[in-house]
Scaffold this motif. Structure first.
Motif, short mmCIF file in Angstrom:
data_model
loop_
_atom_site.label_atom_id
_atom_site.label_comp_id
_atom_site.label_asym_id
_atom_site.label_seq_id
_atom_site.Cartn_x
_atom_site.Cartn_y
_atom_site.Cartn_z
N PHE A 142 0.83 -1.20 0.00
CA PHE A 142 0.00 0.00 0.00
C PHE A 142 0.87 1.26 0.00
O PHE A 142 0.66 2.17 -0.81
N TYR A 143 1.86 1.31 0.89
CA TYR A 143 2.68 2.52 0.97
C TYR A 143 3.59 2.70 -0.24
O TYR A 143 3.83 3.83 -0.68
N ARG A 144 4.05 1.59 -0.81
CA ARG A 144 4.84 1.73 -2.04
C ARG A 144 3.94 2.28 -3.15
O ARG A 144 4.36 3.14 -3.94
N ALA A 145 2.69 1.84 -3.18
CA ALA A 145 1.73 2.38 -4.16
C ALA A 145 1.54 3.88 -3.95
O ALA A 145 1.48 4.64 -4.91
N VAL A 146 1.45 4.30 -2.68
CA VAL A 146 1.30 5.73 -2.38
C VAL A 146 2.49 6.52 -2.94
O VAL A 146 2.32 7.58 -3.55
N ALA A 147 3.69 5.98 -2.77
CA ALA A 147 4.89 6.66 -3.29
C ALA A 147 4.86 6.71 -4.82
O ALA A 147 5.11 7.77 -5.42
N TYR A 148 4.56 5.57 -5.45
CA TYR A 148 4.46 5.56 -6.91
C TYR A 148 3.39 6.53 -7.39
O TYR A 148 3.58 7.27 -8.37
N HIS A 149 2.26 6.55 -6.71
CA HIS A 149 1.14 7.44 -7.04
C HIS A 149 1.61 8.89 -7.01
O HIS A 149 1.35 9.66 -7.94
N ALA A 150 2.33 9.26 -5.95
CA ALA A 150 2.82 10.63 -5.81
C ALA A 150 3.80 10.99 -6.93
O ALA A 150 3.87 12.15 -7.34
N MET A 151 4.53 10.00 -7.42
CA MET A 151 5.49 10.22 -8.51
C MET A 151 4.81 10.15 -9.88
O MET A 151 5.47 10.26 -10.91
N GLU A 152 3.49 9.93 -9.88
CA GLU A 152 2.69 9.77 -11.09
C GLU A 152 3.14 8.56 -11.91
O GLU A 152 2.99 8.52 -13.13
N ASN A 153 3.68 7.56 -11.21
CA ASN A 153 3.99 6.28 -11.84
C ASN A 153 2.76 5.40 -11.62
O ASN A 153 2.74 4.53 -10.75
N PHE A 154 1.71 5.71 -12.40
CA PHE A 154 0.39 5.16 -12.13
C PHE A 154 0.29 3.65 -12.32
O PHE A 154 -0.42 2.98 -11.57
N ASN A 155 0.98 3.10 -13.32
CA ASN A 155 0.89 1.66 -13.55
C ASN A 155 1.44 0.88 -12.37
O ASN A 155 0.82 -0.08 -11.92
N GLU A 156 2.59 1.30 -11.86
CA GLU A 156 3.17 0.64 -10.68
C GLU A 156 2.27 0.81 -9.47
O GLU A 156 2.07 -0.12 -8.69
N ALA A 157 1.71 2.01 -9.30
CA ALA A 157 0.81 2.26 -8.17
C ALA A 157 -0.40 1.34 -8.24
O ALA A 157 -0.80 0.74 -7.23
N MET A 158 -1.00 1.21 -9.43
CA MET A 158 -2.17 0.35 -9.59
C MET A 158 -1.84 -1.10 -9.23
O MET A 158 -2.61 -1.77 -8.56
N LEU A 159 -0.67 -1.57 -9.68
CA LEU A 159 -0.26 -2.95 -9.37
C LEU A 159 -0.14 -3.15 -7.86
O LEU A 159 -0.60 -4.17 -7.33
N ASP A 160 0.48 -2.19 -7.17
CA ASP A 160 0.69 -2.34 -5.74
C ASP A 160 -0.61 -2.18 -4.95
O ASP A 160 -0.83 -2.90 -3.96
N TYR A 161 -1.48 -1.26 -5.35
CA TYR A 161 -2.78 -1.16 -4.67
C TYR A 161 -3.55 -2.47 -4.84
O TYR A 161 -4.16 -2.98 -3.90
N THR A 162 -3.49 -3.04 -6.05
CA THR A 162 -4.18 -4.30 -6.32
C THR A 162 -3.59 -5.43 -5.48
O THR A 162 -4.34 -6.22 -4.89
N LYS A 163 -2.27 -5.48 -5.40
CA LYS A 163 -1.60 -6.52 -4.58
C LYS A 163 -2.02 -6.38 -3.11
O LYS A 163 -2.33 -7.38 -2.45
N ALA A 164 -2.05 -5.16 -2.60
CA ALA A 164 -2.46 -4.92 -1.22
C ALA A 164 -3.89 -5.40 -1.00
O ALA A 164 -4.20 -6.05 0.01
N LEU A 165 -4.77 -5.11 -1.96
CA LEU A 165 -6.18 -5.51 -1.85
C LEU A 165 -6.36 -7.03 -1.96
O LEU A 165 -7.27 -7.59 -1.35
N GLN A 166 -5.49 -7.69 -2.73
CA GLN A 166 -5.56 -9.15 -2.81
C GLN A 166 -5.22 -9.76 -1.44
O GLN A 166 -5.76 -10.80 -1.08
N MET A 167 -4.35 -9.08 -0.70
CA MET A 167 -3.95 -9.59 0.62
C MET A 167 -4.93 -9.17 1.72
O MET A 167 -5.05 -9.87 2.71
N ASN A 168 -5.59 -8.03 1.53
CA ASN A 168 -6.56 -7.55 2.53
C ASN A 168 -7.62 -6.74 1.79
O ASN A 168 -7.39 -5.58 1.43
N ASP A 169 -8.78 -7.34 1.61
CA ASP A 169 -9.84 -6.67 0.83
C ASP A 169 -10.65 -5.67 1.66
O ASP A 169 -11.72 -5.24 1.24
N LYS A 170 -10.14 -5.28 2.80
CA LYS A 170 -10.81 -4.27 3.65
C LYS A 170 -10.04 -2.94 3.67
O LYS A 170 -10.29 -2.10 4.52
#
Length: 161
Positions: free
Chosen positions: A44-72
């Motif tokens: 989740f936090y790596r996604a936040v960092a990628y998001h802030a850098m506008e590296n959207f594809n990496e952010a989407m992958l990490d948000y998705t990975k976080a949600l696969q591990m915890n869907d809440k």
């Protein structure tokens, strides 16, 4: 390596994010993940960092990975939807996927004001103006001084209904 080390790297990564040092944050979080990769928080936090850098594809992958591990993870759904709704580099963003993520975020927290506003914007983009108004009304009921929500509601009512 001990449990303490992966947490230290993650904490340092989070501090780096707060300081706007996103590359350093990603390096620290990657070190944390090398030591312990079976929990959602570093993704989740790596996604936040990628998001802030506008590296959207990496952010989407990490948000998705976080949600696969915890869907809440309410914020992961919201942030993923926000990326879809704000991207200018994609011709036809998947607004329905954003709506789906926002529905999940609101299911987890029905008073999530930013998600209500984002949902109203998504509904407007889909030309579902009545639904957009419903989300704005819910938001204004929770936050009566919500200036942006009132302005968007006025615009929709005057221009589209």
């Amino acid at each position: 390596m001990s449990e303490k080390n992966y947490k230290t790297y993650l904490d340092n990564g989070i501090y780096d994010i707060q300081d706007g040092k996103y590359k350093s944050a990603i390096e620290n979080i990657n070190k944390s993940l090398e030591l312990k990769s079976d929990w959602e928080i570093p993704y989740f936090y790596r996604a936040v960092a990628y998001h802030a850098m506008e590296n959207f594809n990496e952010a989407m992958l990490d948000y998705t990975k976080a949600l696969q591990m915890n869907d809440k993870m309410t914020d992961a759904y919201f942030n993923r939807a926000k990326i879809i709704l704000s991207r200018k580099d994609i011709e036809n963003p998947d607004i329905k996927a954003a709506v789906s993520d926002l529905e999940k975020a609101l299911e987890l927290d029905d008073k999530f004001i930013d998600a209500l506003y984002a949902m109203a914007c998504a509904q407007k983009k889909l030309e579902n103006y009545e639904d957009a108004i419903k989300y704005l009304d819910r938001l204004i009921e929770i936050e009566p001084d919500a200036v942006n929500a009132k302005a968007l509601k006025k615009l929709i009512l005057q221009k589209y209904m």
